[in-house]
Design an enzyme around this catalytic site. Structure first.
Site, PDB file in Angstrom:
ATOM      1  N   TYR A  48     -74.696   6.370 -34.366  1.00 29.64           N
ATOM      2  CA  TYR A  48     -74.472   7.806 -34.140  1.00 29.64           C
ATOM      3  C   TYR A  48     -73.572   8.431 -35.210  1.00 29.64           C
ATOM      4  CZ  TYR A  48     -76.470   7.028 -29.487  1.00 29.64           C
ATOM      5  OH  TYR A  48     -77.300   6.701 -28.444  1.00 29.64           O
TER       6      TYR A  48
ATOM      7  N   ASP B 226     -76.081   3.698 -18.677  1.00 31.84           N
ATOM      8  CA  ASP B 226     -76.833   4.579 -17.782  1.00 31.84           C
ATOM      9  C   ASP B 226     -77.720   3.771 -16.842  1.00 31.84           C
ATOM     10  OD1 ASP B 226     -75.699   6.855 -18.744  1.00 31.84           O
ATOM     11  OD2 ASP B 226     -77.586   7.869 -19.207  1.00 31.84           O
TER      12      ASP B 226
ATOM     13  N   ASP C 223     -82.245  -6.296 -25.387  1.00 29.76           N
ATOM     14  CA  ASP C 223     -83.461  -6.086 -24.590  1.00 29.76           C
ATOM     15  C   ASP C 223     -83.445  -6.979 -23.351  1.00 29.76           C
ATOM     16  OD1 ASP C 223     -83.602  -8.122 -26.470  1.00 29.76           O
ATOM     17  OD2 ASP C 223     -85.746  -7.917 -26.835  1.00 29.76           O
TER      18      ASP C 223
ATOM     19  N   LYS D 285     -78.421  -7.343 -31.049  1.00 30.66           N
ATOM     20  CA  LYS D 285     -79.728  -7.895 -31.396  1.00 30.66           C
ATOM     21  C   LYS D 285     -79.603  -8.666 -32.709  1.00 30.66           C
ATOM     22  CE  LYS D 285     -83.725  -6.024 -30.534  1.00 30.66           C
ATOM     23  NZ  LYS D 285     -84.440  -6.918 -29.590  1.00 30.66           N
TER      24      LYS D 285
ATOM     25  N   ASP E  30     -74.840   3.094 -24.722  1.00 31.77           N
ATOM     26  CA  ASP E  30     -75.304   4.366 -24.176  1.00 31.77           C
ATOM     27  C   ASP E  30     -76.435   4.109 -23.167  1.00 31.77           C
ATOM     28  OD1 ASP E  30     -75.741   7.034 -23.832  1.00 31.77           O
ATOM     29  OD2 ASP E  30     -76.427   7.446 -25.861  1.00 31.77           O
TER      30      ASP E  30
END
Ligand code: NAD
Length: 369
Positions: free
Chosen positions: A144, A256, A228, A195, A252
């Protein structure tokens, strides 16, 4: 007489922000009179309220006050009145500026499932009942913020967009330390998520976490998981986790996902922590995950629990008042177990109450505990 233990800045903001913050005010008063814990509070405007009064979403004076106090408690900002404002004059810019200027690099999002609400989860009761995990997200680095970033037009007329995922070993180590320290106060387990199979930042993340764990936190159980797989495990068997630490982007998404295991937005607290300063104070801002909920603002029906649980996090992480934090969380659980519900968590056969009545019931429970 209450002993003054800390200075707090309250930033109620817009919409339901002031309504839920009022319930925290009552708990602060209760702690003063019943527990002898005095908090010196100041209140200031942020977001749309600040735009209306001062034409900016956060004034320099309010920022200076946020930097001077021991902790900031934030309600919510935003609303349709300011939706058409240019980007730099949106209410949310007030919050983003606070996070940036206070250097809040660690975002703590607990996912706790109160037994009384286990049936409100989208997962089966046995998977979520008793769930208590902490997702720790790196908040000021990664994709970001990484450079280069932007959209360019290529010679052939196509557009090309670039975002850059970038982490230094120092950034990984400082969030890693927060994870290990948190785990020591919980069930002593850290799962580091990246990852490393396809990303260089993931390789470095794993390397730094492994070295840090071995060197400074050998007593904490450290495991690694690809992001994942972590997403799958969170909905398959979420109770296997204690602290999950991950980067800005994966955090992020995963926070959630974990949040929804526990039911309503009105129940979710958060904390954002910065570095420890020369006086040994850690910069900190506590806020509910939800926004200003303009659809229900002013009706007295908002759920104050996310805000109160954010305040409980403040007691625990800024002031080491674990016992008082536990007591406030136990009062919340007890009121839910008695069947009191605000509209957002209403279930058949339960009693629907207002924001104020929920706050009053939690205070009464605090008296009893
Ligand atoms: P929201 O979180 O405000 O509301 C989403 C839905 O959840 C609404 O139906 C709302 O009524 C409900 N809800 C939220 N909190 C609740 C509570 N405590 N009790 C009962 N119901 C609750 O998100 P949104 O509608 O997408 O955004 C509204 C405004 O809030 C926008 O301006 C947005 O930019 C802003 N926002 C601010 C923050 C923040 O201040 N940190 C976060 C998210 C959104």
């Amino acid at each position: 007489m209450a002993r003054n233990i800390a200075r707090l800045l309250l930033l109620p903001g817009d919409g339901i922000g002031p309504e839920v913050m009022a319930e925290v005010g009552r708990v602060i008063d209760w702690l003063g009179t019943r527990r002898g814990l005095g908090f010196a509070t100041e209140t200031a405007l942020v977001g749309g309220a600040s735009l209306d009064a001062h034409a900016v979403p956060l004034t320099d004076a309010t920022l200076a006050r946020a930097q001077a106090v021991d902790a900031v408690l934030f309600g919510a900002v935003g609303g349709p009145r300011w939706d058409r404002n240019p980007f730099h004059l949106k209410p949310e810019q007030g919050l983003l500026r606070l996070r940036k200027e206070l250097g809040l690099f660690a975002n703590l999002r607990p996912a706790v499932c109160f037994p009384a609400l286990a049936d409100a989860s989208s997962l089966k009761r046995e998977l979520v009942e008793g769930l208590d995990i902490m997702i720790l997200r790196e908040l000021t680095g990664g994709v970001y913020f990484g450079e280069p970033r932007g959209i360019e037009i290529l010679p052939d007329g196509q557009k090309r967009a670039v975002d850059t995922q970038v982490y230094t070993s120092g950034e990984i180590e400082r969030i890693g330390r927060v994870a290990f320290e948190l785990a020591r106060k919980r069930r002593n387990k850290v799962c580091s998520v990246e990852k490393a199979n396809v990303m260089h930042t993931g390789v470095l993340w794993r390397e730094v976490m492994t070295a840090l764990g071995a060197q400074d936190y050998p007593d904490v159980e450290l495991s690694h998981m690809y992001a994942d797989n972590c997403a799958m495990q969170l909905v398959r068997a979420p109770k296997q986790f204690d602290v999950i630490v991950t980067d800005n982007l994966f955090g992020d998404l995963l926070s959630d996902c974990a949040a929804m295991l526990t039911g309503s937005l009105g129940m979710l607290p958060s904390a954002s922590l910065g570095a420890v300063d020369a006086q040994g104070r850690r910069r900190a801002l506590y806020e509910p995950v939800h926004g200003s909920a303009p659809d229900i603002a002013g009706q007295g029906v908002a759920n104050p629990i996310a805000m109160l649980a954010s305040f409980a996090m403040m007691l625990r992480y800024s002031f080491d008042l674990a016992e008082d934090a536990d007591r406030l969380e136990a009062a919340i659980a007890a009121v839910l177990a008695r069947g009191l519900r605000t509209a957002d968590i209403m279930q058949p056969g339960m009693t629907r109450v207002s924001t104020e009545a929920m706050g009053a019931a939690i205070l009464a429970e605090l008296d009893r505990l």
